[in-house]
Design a protein around this motif. Structure first.
Motif, mmCIF file in Angstrom:
data_model
loop_
_atom_site.group_PDB
_atom_site.id
_atom_site.type_symbol
_atom_site.label_atom_id
_atom_site.label_comp_id
_atom_site.label_asym_id
_atom_site.label_seq_id
_atom_site.Cartn_x
_atom_site.Cartn_y
_atom_site.Cartn_z
ATOM 1 N N GLY A 45 -16.436 -33.722 -48.157
ATOM 2 C CA GLY A 45 -17.079 -32.427 -47.564
ATOM 3 C C GLY A 45 -18.556 -32.452 -47.101
ATOM 4 N N GLY A 46 -18.610 -31.594 -46.265
ATOM 5 C CA GLY A 46 -20.346 -31.552 -45.697
ATOM 6 C C GLY A 46 -21.305 -31.185 -46.722
ATOM 7 N N HIS A 47 -22.483 -31.826 -46.725
ATOM 8 C CA HIS A 47 -23.786 -31.515 -47.623
ATOM 9 C C HIS A 47 -24.484 -30.477 -46.955
ATOM 10 C CE1 HIS A 47 -22.493 -35.063 -49.451
ATOM 11 N NE2 HIS A 47 -22.946 -35.960 -48.804
ATOM 12 N N ILE A 48 -25.220 -29.684 -47.682
ATOM 13 C CA ILE A 48 -26.210 -28.751 -47.250
ATOM 14 C C ILE A 48 -27.572 -29.476 -47.845
ATOM 15 C CG2 ILE A 48 -27.351 -26.420 -47.470
ATOM 16 C CD1 ILE A 48 -24.545 -26.376 -46.474
ATOM 17 N N ILE A 49 -28.333 -29.812 -46.629
ATOM 18 C CA ILE A 49 -29.544 -30.544 -46.540
ATOM 19 C C ILE A 49 -30.637 -29.781 -46.140
ATOM 20 C CG2 ILE A 49 -30.643 -32.854 -46.084
ATOM 21 C CD1 ILE A 49 -27.818 -34.002 -45.568
ATOM 22 N N LEU A 50 -31.757 -29.867 -46.848
ATOM 23 C CA LEU A 50 -33.209 -29.237 -46.368
ATOM 24 C C LEU A 50 -34.006 -30.448 -45.762
ATOM 25 C CD1 LEU A 50 -32.084 -27.115 -47.977
ATOM 26 C CD2 LEU A 50 -34.516 -26.497 -48.810
ATOM 27 N N ARG A 51 -34.573 -30.190 -44.612
ATOM 28 C CA ARG A 51 -35.590 -31.094 -44.003
ATOM 29 C C ARG A 51 -36.784 -30.606 -43.276
ATOM 30 N NH1 ARG A 51 -32.209 -34.266 -39.518
ATOM 31 N NH2 ARG A 51 -32.095 -32.138 -38.443
ATOM 32 N N GLY A 52 -37.787 -31.266 -43.848
ATOM 33 C CA GLY A 52 -39.127 -30.542 -43.453
ATOM 34 C C GLY A 52 -39.433 -30.812 -42.076
ATOM 35 N N THR A 112 -42.576 -31.809 -48.799
ATOM 36 C CA THR A 112 -44.033 -32.035 -48.405
ATOM 37 C C THR A 112 -44.415 -32.875 -47.138
ATOM 38 O OG1 THR A 112 -44.450 -33.807 -49.961
ATOM 39 C CG2 THR A 112 -44.829 -31.618 -50.811
ATOM 40 N N GLU A 113 -43.401 -33.639 -46.795
ATOM 41 C CA GLU A 113 -43.738 -34.652 -45.683
ATOM 42 C C GLU A 113 -42.621 -34.233 -44.529
ATOM 43 O OE1 GLU A 113 -43.382 -38.621 -47.065
ATOM 44 O OE2 GLU A 113 -44.546 -38.340 -48.444
ATOM 45 N N ASN A 114 -43.105 -34.547 -43.379
ATOM 46 C CA ASN A 114 -42.443 -34.230 -41.892
ATOM 47 C C ASN A 114 -41.230 -35.313 -42.032
ATOM 48 O OD1 ASN A 114 -41.890 -33.078 -39.370
ATOM 49 N ND2 ASN A 114 -42.457 -34.928 -38.493
ATOM 50 N N GLY A 115 -39.963 -34.435 -41.719
ATOM 51 C CA GLY A 115 -38.650 -35.675 -41.774
ATOM 52 C C GLY A 115 -38.133 -35.725 -43.181
ATOM 53 N N GLU A 116 -38.656 -35.311 -44.134
ATOM 54 C CA GLU A 116 -38.417 -35.599 -45.570
ATOM 55 C C GLU A 116 -36.900 -34.629 -46.007
ATOM 56 O OE1 GLU A 116 -39.802 -34.972 -50.134
ATOM 57 O OE2 GLU A 116 -40.977 -34.329 -48.579
ATOM 58 N N GLU A 117 -35.805 -35.484 -46.284
ATOM 59 C CA GLU A 117 -34.716 -34.698 -46.548
ATOM 60 C C GLU A 117 -34.546 -34.713 -47.916
ATOM 61 O OE1 GLU A 117 -31.910 -36.402 -44.014
ATOM 62 O OE2 GLU A 117 -32.550 -36.262 -42.333
ATOM 63 N N LYS A 118 -34.022 -33.591 -48.391
ATOM 64 C CA LYS A 118 -33.435 -33.078 -49.681
ATOM 65 C C LYS A 118 -31.947 -32.717 -49.832
ATOM 66 C CE LYS A 118 -37.280 -34.678 -52.126
ATOM 67 N NZ LYS A 118 -37.315 -35.637 -53.230
ATOM 68 N N MET A 119 -31.250 -33.121 -50.812
ATOM 69 C CA MET A 119 -29.887 -32.538 -50.868
ATOM 70 C C MET A 119 -29.866 -31.269 -51.609
ATOM 71 S SD MET A 119 -26.443 -33.383 -50.107
ATOM 72 C CE MET A 119 -26.648 -35.318 -50.387
ATOM 73 N N LEU A 120 -29.476 -30.067 -51.341
ATOM 74 C CA LEU A 120 -29.567 -28.805 -51.785
ATOM 75 C C LEU A 120 -28.077 -28.955 -52.640
ATOM 76 C CD1 LEU A 120 -30.695 -26.292 -52.880
ATOM 77 C CD2 LEU A 120 -29.497 -25.119 -50.426
ATOM 78 N N VAL A 121 -27.108 -29.031 -51.954
ATOM 79 C CA VAL A 121 -25.642 -28.972 -52.322
ATOM 80 C C VAL A 121 -24.881 -30.089 -51.713
ATOM 81 C CG1 VAL A 121 -23.738 -27.453 -52.852
ATOM 82 C CG2 VAL A 121 -26.145 -26.450 -52.246
ATOM 83 N N GLU A 122 -24.392 -31.066 -52.748
ATOM 84 C CA GLU A 122 -23.592 -31.914 -52.123
ATOM 85 C C GLU A 122 -22.096 -31.735 -52.038
ATOM 86 O OE1 GLU A 122 -22.860 -36.668 -53.758
ATOM 87 O OE2 GLU A 122 -23.716 -35.121 -55.059
ATOM 88 N N GLY A 123 -21.358 -32.152 -50.924
ATOM 89 C CA GLY A 123 -20.291 -31.839 -50.737
ATOM 90 C C GLY A 123 -19.204 -32.667 -51.562
ATOM 91 N N GLY A 124 -18.075 -32.019 -51.683
ATOM 92 C CA GLY A 124 -17.003 -32.530 -52.628
ATOM 93 C C GLY A 124 -16.389 -33.959 -52.264
ATOM 94 N N MET A 125 -16.101 -34.925 -52.962
ATOM 95 C CA MET A 125 -15.653 -36.401 -52.610
ATOM 96 C C MET A 125 -14.135 -36.026 -52.154
ATOM 97 S SD MET A 125 -17.052 -38.699 -55.497
ATOM 98 C CE MET A 125 -15.851 -39.882 -54.976
ATOM 99 N N GLY A 126 -13.706 -36.901 -51.231
ATOM 100 C CA GLY A 126 -12.617 -36.933 -50.639
ATOM 101 C C GLY A 126 -11.511 -37.495 -51.660
ATOM 102 N N GLY A 127 -10.327 -37.342 -51.605
ATOM 103 C CA GLY A 127 -9.037 -37.966 -52.671
ATOM 104 C C GLY A 127 -8.890 -39.193 -52.051
ATOM 105 N N ARG A 128 -8.430 -40.104 -53.077
ATOM 106 C CA ARG A 128 -7.921 -41.438 -52.621
ATOM 107 C C ARG A 128 -6.404 -41.360 -52.258
ATOM 108 N NH1 ARG A 128 -10.000 -45.818 -56.606
ATOM 109 N NH2 ARG A 128 -8.926 -44.640 -58.266
ATOM 110 N N GLY A 129 -6.084 -42.013 -51.141
ATOM 111 C CA GLY A 129 -4.880 -42.228 -50.768
ATOM 112 C C GLY A 129 -3.877 -42.899 -51.617
ATOM 113 N N ASN A 130 -2.452 -42.803 -51.621
ATOM 114 C CA ASN A 130 -1.308 -43.521 -52.605
ATOM 115 C C ASN A 130 -1.689 -45.063 -52.298
ATOM 116 O OD1 ASN A 130 -0.229 -43.704 -49.998
ATOM 117 N ND2 ASN A 130 1.726 -43.547 -50.779
ATOM 118 N N TRP A 131 -2.193 -45.437 -51.397
ATOM 119 C CA TRP A 131 -2.137 -47.049 -51.299
ATOM 120 C C TRP A 131 -3.123 -47.409 -52.472
ATOM 121 C CZ3 TRP A 131 -6.202 -50.518 -50.360
ATOM 122 C CH2 TRP A 131 -7.635 -49.776 -49.906
#
Length: 333
Positions: A45-52, A112-131
């Motif tokens: 799933g998609g993340h919500i990320i904050l960026r300076g 505090t820095e330009n371009g700095e990225e921090k994860m606010l909410v992490e997306g859910g992991m995808g499920g593994r296929g039957n193989w």
């Protein structure tokens, strides 16, 4: 930037995307009737990320849009094909933004820095296929993992202005007038208390094309550390300043007492503020003659002890160049 456009406190709701399902698929093609499992994994799933972003000075972008939802991951498919990841959402914030949990008010992180990225909410992991689940005893598993659900959170974004010099003083001490003279900022100026309700920023141009940032913080009153008046609403902005310029008018009844009250409010709010460099500027000094200024200088040498002070007048341009020199020296000490 007008006063109404300065937003330094918002609450937002952020929701990350769900992970995609793993695929349950058995390989089939001509002449191969039992090809085995080949179900692919689901995308995350998609993340919500904050960026300076150093070009932003306010949180006004969050005034009308406060709910954010990232994309869901796609499901896996045959031939071990993984699903696409959900679309991430990037939220651009000004430098100096503090992010807190809205429920507990615990500080999560700061940008505090330009371009700095921090994860606010992490997306859910995808499920593994039957193989993934094929074993020697179970060569045709007919199950796969479902994707993990995304998470949601309510967060507080709180801006602490990043400035080199912070103007500290009681209401109507002349802070906005000084800022308008020493920088190109155009703050609201009037002869009554609390004209400034939001911090104003200005760039002070110095010699050889050098510059520094000055912030006009709304006036302090006694009890501000406990939230009286505008309280914590503006005191937090002083935390980021490297140097504090105390502005006290020359017609004050007791300059030393005013300085001590201001200093005590800062100490009660955050004791670390006392460790910052300090300079006292006596404003409106154009109303003083040489004899009176000399008398005040003698008294202030005793009253302010080791704290440096100087006389200025924003209207008469008295001591403004010397003030710039002194602040520049303090910032580069």
């Amino acid at each position: 930037m007008t006063e109404g456009n300065f937003v330094d406190y918002v609450k937002i709701h952020a929701e990350s995307g769900n992970g995609g399902k793993g695929s349950v698929h058995l390989h089939r093609e001509k002449y191969i009737t039992k090809g085995g499992p080949d179900g692919g994994d689901g995308g995350r799933g998609g993340h919500i990320i904050l960026r300076g972003n150093e070009n932003l000075w306010t949180l006004i972008n969050f005034r009308f849009k406060k709910h954010f939802k990232a994309g869901h991951g796609a499901h896996g498919s045959k031939q071990r094909s993984s699903g696409a990841d959900g679309e991430d959402i990037y939220l651009e914030v000004p430098l100096g933004t503090v992010v807190k949990d809205a429920e507990t008010e615990e500080t999560l992180f700061e940008i505090t820095e330009n371009g700095e990225e921090k994860m606010l909410v992490e997306g859910g992991m995808g499920g593994r296929g039957n193989w993934h689940f094929k074993t020697s005893t179970n060569q045709t598993p007919r199950y796969a993992q479902p994707g993990i659900q995304g998470r949601e959170t309510d967060a507080i974004l709180e801006l602490k202005v990043l400035a080199d010099v912070g103007l500290v003083g009681f209401p109507n001490a002349g802070k906005s007038t000084l800022l308008s003279v020493i920088t190109s900022a155009k703050p609201k100026i009037a002869d009554y208390e609390f004209t400034t309700l939001k911090p104003n920023l200005g760039i002070v141009e110095y010699r050889d094309f050098q510059s520094f940032v000055m912030a006009d913080i709304p006036g302090i009153i006694e009890g501000a550390a406990e939230g009286k008046g505008l309280g914590h609403y503006f005191l937090r902005h002083i935390e980021r300043n490297a140097t504090l310029l105390f502005l006290i008018p020359a017609d004050s009844k007791d300059i030393g007492k005013e300085y001590r009250i201001l200093l005590d409010e800062l100490r009660r709010y955050n004791p670390e503020l006392i460790d910052k460099q300090r300079l006292v500027a006596i404003s409106k000094s154009d109303m003083l003659d040489a004899e009176l200024m000399a008398e005040m200088r003698t008294e202030l040498n005793k009253d302010l002890k080791d704290v440096p002070f100087m006389f200025i007048s924003s209207v008469a341009q008295l001591g403004i160049t010397d003030l710039k020199d002194r602040l520049w020296a303090m910032l580069n000490d």
